[in-house]
Enzyme design. Structure first.
Site, PDB file in Angstrom:
ATOM      1  N   THR A 161      17.401  15.127 -39.166  1.00 27.30           N
ATOM      2  CA  THR A 161      18.731  15.305 -39.436  1.00 27.30           C
ATOM      3  C   THR A 161      18.862  15.153 -40.902  1.00 27.30           C
ATOM      4  OG1 THR A 161      18.791  12.639 -38.990  1.00 27.30           O
ATOM      5  CG2 THR A 161      19.405  14.027 -37.385  1.00 27.30           C
ATOM      6  N   LYS A 183      11.068  10.833 -36.935  1.00 29.06           N
ATOM      7  CA  LYS A 183      12.237  11.295 -37.736  1.00 29.06           C
ATOM      8  C   LYS A 183      12.800   9.877 -38.085  1.00 29.06           C
ATOM      9  CE  LYS A 183      16.150  11.481 -37.581  1.00 29.06           C
ATOM     10  NZ  LYS A 183      17.707  11.110 -37.162  1.00 29.06           N
ATOM     11  N   THR A 194      18.945   5.877 -36.547  1.00 30.35           N
ATOM     12  CA  THR A 194      18.298   6.699 -35.756  1.00 30.35           C
ATOM     13  C   THR A 194      16.918   6.855 -36.096  1.00 30.35           C
ATOM     14  OG1 THR A 194      20.052   7.168 -34.592  1.00 30.35           O
ATOM     15  CG2 THR A 194      18.260   8.650 -33.981  1.00 30.35           C
ATOM     16  N   GLU A 278      16.582   8.824 -47.538  1.00 29.13           N
ATOM     17  CA  GLU A 278      17.775   9.402 -48.311  1.00 29.13           C
ATOM     18  C   GLU A 278      18.090   9.368 -49.561  1.00 29.13           C
ATOM     19  OE1 GLU A 278      20.606   9.928 -44.395  1.00 29.13           O
ATOM     20  OE2 GLU A 278      20.938   8.163 -45.776  1.00 29.13           O
TER      21      GLU A 278
END
Lengths: 403, 403
Positions: A161, A183, A194, A278
């Site tokens: 994602t 992931k 997630t 991120e």
């Protein structure tokens, strides 16, 4: 200047990790991929994983657990046949319709591969609170079930994602092959995270034994990646087996070798998740030798990893070690007045006493891709945890996630 | 379109707050200020607060508590005479020398105001792990003890670190005056935070009663500002009294009125701390009606406030309500499948079912200075918490804190 020895890290045998094979090379394990159009980017976004042996799973403990987590955890440990995973939509906070959609995903897979609906596990990741586009999902499942043989790399790419690089790992233990991909997340859980990880082995193993093994290993690998104490509505780790390889029985030397290899795969994927956080520019590893138990040491290491102040200091290449002490104090870690501490190889505290160090050398050491924080406290526990630094890039990604 | 009523907020009487007086207007309360040179900015950085009645204090529970916290909490509840506070250096992780320096600060104040060393409390805030420059501190104490009569505003300015605006509040309850000021933090605790707040009243009150009152009020005001579960090495709230005003006795109607007024002051300071968080652009208020107890509701509200994903969504003016559900699930809040939720006045969930809403109106509503998140769950508890959004400014401030 005192002659100070660096704190020793835990010796670690990574020799079992290998690049020699992946998911498609485990006899009896198959992966199919589809571009279902759930993501708007026109990339692969749905996969089906096939393995007809014992299956174990660990899912989020969140009380807001998504429908697919509720579905999947009720069906392990057992001999399931397949797992279907979609990216782009978490199917979380979707009420009864979410449960029906999950069941429908399982039943579509069951129809294509000829098994019962209860032999199919389901995972979803993406935005929360939006119903799945079931027509596209159904078409995607049909497409994936026509395209077996995808590589670990392609499978891993299909479930990304906001993370940037596919994360795969493989190892051999007691003659059995283990391949995995994942992931995540990293900095903190994107859209409530997630973290998804999938493992497969050709070992022949009893389902309850596999479940226990996966729970133990998850506690000290995937659950040691974090970050902020949060967990996702959709976090899931699933391990399938084909049963076509060597038999692995609990309590034997083969069991230990097998567990060692699975741990190596899970640890490698965990570190890759943290590294790909991120906006991350550094992988942060915290190792603690001390405290009463391994679990206490691991929890304390996680507390350091998830401290925004430690994370921003490392982003700024600032050896502001007081923030590490503060983060430990805030979770009531005892014995801080006699703590030893190294930051990026630089001794900064011995027996609770600050040491002089050169700020410029420290800043250079903190430029490394991986920053290791080593802590020694009274007690015989040992634990490690992984996180990443906290940069302006993180804020940009998360302030604009849905736009 | 359904006609949906907004969730009601808790009715709240702020009538007791006043701008009519401050610290210097409480008979018997005195504040002195000095520019000691502990901060490199050449601003006021040391204050002494005088009040010769009962004193209560609540300090950090961190096991890395700084020397001044250890000193101060061992000396309340009691009739102390003064509090000395320095900014620019936390005197934390400074070992035995830190304890000696704290005692020396107390003894210098005691010498100037003619009391015993045990009648002086001490607070410090600033960088961790660096010994105090005691020559400057000693001179600063002498200077502050020659300059009584500083206003709340000047006292509040002298203890700022990375926060931007002085935070003061005052109220009258049962005929007694209460004045306070604070520094913080907000987003999360800068350099492990240090939230400091000081209150004074002219009430005549018993020391143990005052301690109980301050602990109760701190739990639902200052401790509801946060943020990330962390706490500082130096967090401290101190309430002094002069004993020259009306007598306030537990169990009487006057007690309730007094408590109401002290709560109003602490709540106002708490909200000001959150609003002035590092890099903050929005004050976030979370109100929860439901759950078993007020404490459970407050803890759940704090969990929403400290979620980096909620904070970044609000920074991006994105009504991504799934992150709020996720944050509650991650701390095991029950009943989420029948939750009602309003974000910035916009109903987004009723009985667990997502409602359609206009994203552009939502984005406009999220541009307000204060964003209120209202939640209704089963149960009769009620709690609120405050935080602020998470912006790139926060990262810049904390990556460069020491440089």
């Amino acid at each position: 200047m005192m002659d100070i020895e660096l704190l020793p890290g835990q010796p670690r045998d990574e020799a079992t990790l290998t690049d020699a094979f992946g998911w498609a090379d485990i006899p009896g394990a198959l992966g199919g991929v589809a571009q279902a159009g759930i993501k708007s980017t026109g990339r692969d976004d749905l996969i089906v994983l096939l393995a007809r042996g014992a299956t174990a799973a660990v899912t989020t403990r969140s009380t807001a657990a998504a429908a697919p987590c509720i579905w999947s955890r009720a069906r392990v440990p057992s001999h399931t046949q397949a797992v279907v995973i979609n990216a782009g939509n978490a199917n979380a906070s979707t009420g009864l319709r979410g449960m029906e959609d999950t069941r429908h995903m399982a039943s579509e897979v069951a129809r294509h591969i000829d098994c019962t609906v209860d032999e199919v596990l389901v995972c979803s990741t993406g935005v929360i609170g939006v119903p799945l586009p079931m027509d596209r999902v159904t078409q995607g499942i049909a497409e994936a079930c026509r395209s077996w043989g995808a590589s670990s790399d392609r499978l891993a790419r299909a479930i990304l994602t906001t993370d940037l690089v596919p994360k795969t790992a493989a190892a051999i233990g007691a003659g059995a092959r283990i391949a995995g991909f994942a992931k995540g997340s990293g900095m903190i859980h994107p859209d409530m995270a997630t973290m998804l990880a999938f493992l497969v082995t050709n070992a022949q193993i009893e389902a309850n034994a596999l479940q226990g093994l996966l729970e133990d290993i998850t506690a000290c690998t995937f659950n040691a990646v974090t970050v902020d104490g949060d967990m996702s509505t959709n976090d899931t780790v699933i391990m399938q087996s084909t049963g076509e390889g060597p038999s692995i029985v609990a309590g034997t030397p083969e069991w230990d070798a097998f567990k060692h290899a699975v741990t190596a795969v899970c640890r490698d994927l965990s570190r890759a998740i943290a590294r790909d956080g991120e906006g991350a520019e550094h992988l942060i590893t915290v190792e603690i030798a001390g405290l009463e138990t391994d679990e206490a040491a691991r929890e304390a290491a996680r507390a350091v990893c998830r401290s925004p102040l430690v994370k921003t200091a490392i982003a700024g290449r600032d050896a502001n070690w007081g923030r590490i002490v503060g983060a430990l104090g805030a979770v009531f870690v005892p014995g801080l007045d006699c703590m030893d501490l190294d930051v990026a190889g630089i001794p900064v505290l011995r027996n609770g006493t600050p040491l002089a160090f050169d700020e410029e050398s420290a800043s250079n050491a903190l430029a490394a891709d991986e920053v290791v924080i080593r802590i020694r406290l009274p007690g015989s526990g040992w634990g490690e945890a992984w996180g990443c630094d906290f940069t302006e890039g993180y804020i940009r990604i998360n302030a604009d996630y849905r736009s």
